[in-house]
Design an enzyme around this catalytic site. Structure first.
Site, short mmCIF file in Angstrom:
data_model
loop_
_atom_site.label_atom_id
_atom_site.label_comp_id
_atom_site.label_asym_id
_atom_site.label_seq_id
_atom_site.Cartn_x
_atom_site.Cartn_y
_atom_site.Cartn_z
N HIS A 111 -2.89 -0.91 -3.29
CA HIS A 111 -4.02 -0.01 -3.08
C HIS A 111 -3.83 1.23 -3.94
O HIS A 111 -2.85 1.95 -3.78
CB HIS A 111 -4.11 0.42 -1.61
CG HIS A 111 -4.43 -0.73 -0.69
ND1 HIS A 111 -4.15 -0.70 0.64
CD2 HIS A 111 -5.01 -1.92 -0.93
CE1 HIS A 111 -4.55 -1.84 1.19
NE2 HIS A 111 -5.06 -2.59 0.25
N SER A 165 0.85 -1.19 0.00
CA SER A 165 0.00 0.00 0.00
C SER A 165 0.89 1.25 0.00
O SER A 165 1.74 1.38 -0.88
CB SER A 165 -0.95 -0.05 1.20
OG SER A 165 -1.88 0.97 1.12
N ASP A 181 -4.77 -4.31 5.97
CA ASP A 181 -5.11 -5.23 4.88
C ASP A 181 -3.93 -6.17 4.66
O ASP A 181 -2.78 -5.76 4.71
CB ASP A 181 -5.41 -4.42 3.61
CG ASP A 181 -6.14 -5.24 2.56
OD1 ASP A 181 -6.74 -6.28 2.91
OD2 ASP A 181 -6.11 -4.85 1.39
#
Lengths: 198, 276
Positions: A47, A20, A139
Site C-alpha cells: 500500500h 502495508s 486487506d
C-alpha cells in the site's frame, strides 16, 4: 528448523506477497534473501500513497539478487520480483500475464492485496503461495481465504513480530494458514519454494 | 467440488454471459480482460441479487431493463480531472503548440466515461487560447456515462483533488472560474463543452469517424485483451493525421502491439506517442 510446509507434494509456480504499514522493513528482510536462481516469480503489493511515484523498485533493486521490476499491462509473468505500481490494481490473467485496472479501491487501497490474491488464486490454484506481512488494514484476508479455497499455500508473518499486527491477524482469522512464522523463517520457506522445494 | 472445477464453471458462465450480451444487446465484451471482468461481474451478482452468472444471464435476457444496471458494472470507471498531472503538463507544453499550427485542430477522447478528461482537455485548450477553434470528440459505449459527461456535474468533494491536479498540470487560471457550486455539486461551465461532440462509439465494433490530430485514450486499453488492443490502436492509427499525437494511460504501452511501427515515441515516459 523450518517445519514441513506441506502434507502433499506440489510445485509452487507463483508467490504473491502483500504488505502495508511496516512493509519496507519487512520486505527488506524477505526479498534480499531470495536467491538469484529463483525459478518462481514473486509479485508484491504494497500500500503506497497514489500521488507519489513508487520508489520501492529502486530501493529493492540495489538490495536483491533478483531483478526487481514494476509490471506493465499484459507483460508476461517471468521469474524475478515484481512490485505493483501505485494507484492501479494488479491482477493475473489466465495466460499468465499481468493485468492492471483502475477499478474502485478495495479495502480503501489501490493496489489492493485481495485483488491480486484472488485473481492469482483462480489462475494458479494449488501452484500459488501467498504471503501476508505487517499492516494496519484487513486487506489480504479475503484474498488469503480464496487462495486456500483454490488449494494454494498461505504463509503469514507472526503477528507478535509484525510492526503492525492487524493485517496478519486478519489473514490468520480468515484463512487458517499453513505457516505463521517470523520473517527469518518465512525467508527460509520462500528460498525453498523459489528453488522448487518443497 | 474442487476449487478448479468451480473456477472453470464460473468462466464458462462468464463467456456465455458475454455471448448473450453480444447477441441480445450488441455490446461486445468478449475480448475484454477476463481478470477484470471476473471481479466486475462478481460485484454485479450481489448487487443485482443473482446467485450465479447463469442466473444473471437469464435475468438480462428476460428482463432486458436489468442490462442497463449491469452495463454500469461492466464499463464505468471514475477518473479524476487532470489525473497524472505530468501527462497533462506535457500535453499543454509539447502537444498543444503543435496542435495550434492547425486551423481547426481536432482531439478525440476515446473512452471518455463520465467526462472528467473531456473537461481537462477543454480547460487546457481554453487556457492556451485554442478551444474556440478546436473540436473535441468525446466517445464512450455507455450512454449513461455520456449523459453524465454532457451534464458536467461532479460531487463538490472531488473539487480539491481536481484543483490540485490542475495546478500541478500547469493551470493558468484559478480553478474556481470553471464551475459553479450548488447543493454539494459543481457544475462545469457550459462554454467548455461548446466545442465538444459527445458520441456513442465502440472501440470493439465501430470504425474511424473523423480525422484527428490527437487522441487520448487512457486506462481504457488495460480492460481489453491483446486482440482488442490491436484493434483499438489500429483505429487510432487510421484516425490520426500524419505526425498526430496519441496519449495513453500510465500503465499502457505500445511495446506489445503490432502497430508500434506506425508510431514513434514522443515523450514515452509520459505515454505520449506520435504517428509516424
Amino acid at each position: 528448523m523450518v517445519p514441513p510446509l506441506l502434507s502433499r507434494p506440489r510445485e509452487t509456480e507463483l508467490v504473491v506477497v502483500g504488505a502495508s504499514a511496516g512493509a519496507v522493513d519487512a520486505l527488506g528482510e524477505l526479498l534480499p534473501a531470495l536467491p538469484a536462481d529463483a525459478r518462481v516469480p514473486f509479485v508484491v503489493v504494497v500500500h503506497v500513497p497514489p500521488s507519489k511515484p513508487s520508489l520501492l523498485v529502486d530501493l529493492f533493486s540495489s538490495k536483491c539478487a533478483l531483478a526487481v521490476r514494476q509490471p506493465f499491462d499484459k507483460q508476461p509473468i517471468e521469474p524475478g520480483v515484481w512490485i505493483a505500481a501505485p494507484d492501479y490494481h494488479l491482477l493475473v490473467e489466465r495466460d499468465r500475464t499481468f493485468a492492471v485496472s483502475i477499478d474502485e479501491p478495495v479495502n480503501y487501497s489501490r493496489p489492493s492485496i485481495d485483488v491480486l490474491f484472488e485473481s492469482a488464486a483462480v489462475v494458479y490454484g494449488r501452484a500459488l503461495a501467498a504471503v501476508v506481512l505487517t499492516g494496519a488494514s484487513r486487506d489480504g484476508a479475503a484474498g488469503a481465504r480464496k487462495v486456500r479455497a483454490e488449494g494454494g499455500l498461505v504463509l503469514v508473518q507472526d503477528p507478535s513480530e509484525a510492526e503492525v499486527d492487524v493485517m496478519p491477524r486478519a489473514a490468520i482469522e480468515e484463512s487458517t494458514p499453513e505457516l505463521v512464522a517470523p520473517l527469518a523463517q518465512l525467508a527460509q520457506a520462500l528460498r525453498d519454494i523459489s528453488r522448487g522445494r518443497p | 467440488m474442487s476449487g478448479d472445477a468451480r473456477s472453470s464453471a464460473f468462466e464458462i458462465e462468464l463467456r456465455l454471459l458475454l455471448e448473450a450480451i453480444f447477441l441480445r444487446f450488441h455490446y461486445d465484451f468478449r475480448s475484454y480482460s477476463m481478470a477484470s471482468l471476473r471481479r466486475r461481474v462478481t460485484a454485479a451478482l450481489s448487487a443485482l441479487g443473482c446467485e450465479t452468472v447463469s442466473a444473471l444471464q437469464e435475468k438480462i435476457l428476460h428482463q432486458p431493463e436489468t442490462f442497463t444496471a449491469l452495463l454500469q458494472y461492466l464499463t464505468v470507471q471514475v477518473s479524476d480531472m487532470f489525473r497524472d498531472p505530468a501527462f497533462f503538463l506535457a500535453f499543454r507544453q509539447h502537444v498543444v503548440p503543435e496542435l495550434a499550427t492547425y486551423p481547426s485542430p481536432r482531439v478525440w477522447i476515446a473512452g471518455a466515461s463520465s467526462g472528467e478528461e473531456v473537461y481537462t482537455v477543454a480547460i487546457i485548450l481554453a487556457e492556451e487560447g485554442l478551444l474556440d477553434r478546436a473540436l473535441l470528440y468525446a466517445t464512450d459505449i455507455n450512454p449513461d456515462a455520456i449523459a453524465k459527461a454532457k451534464a458536467g456535474v461532479y460531487a463538490e468533494e472531488r473539487i480539491p483533488t481536481f484543483a490540485a491536479n490542475h495546478r500541478a498540470a500547469g493551470g493558468k487560471q484559478p480553478f474556481e472560474r470553471y464551475y459553479t457550486s450548488a447543493y454539494g455539486h459543481a457544475a462545469f461551465d457550459r462554454k467548455l463543452r461548446d466545442r465538444v461532440v459527445f458520441a456513442d462509439h465502440s472501440l470493439a465494433t465501430d470504425s474511424v469517424f473523423a480525422e484527428v490530430q490527437a487522441v487520448t485514450c487512457r486506462n481504457v486499453l488495460i480492460y481489453f485483451d491483446r486482440t482488442l488492443q490491436e484493434r483499438a490502436v489500429g483505429l487510432f492509427r487510421d484516425a490520426l493525421s500524419r505526425r498526430g499525437f496519441l496519449g495513453l494511460g500510465a500503465m499502457e504501452s505500445l511495446q506489445l502491439t503490432k502497430q508500434s511501427s506506425a508510431f514513434e515515441p514522443f515523450l514515452p515516459e509520459l505515454k505520449w506517442y506520435r504517428r509516424s
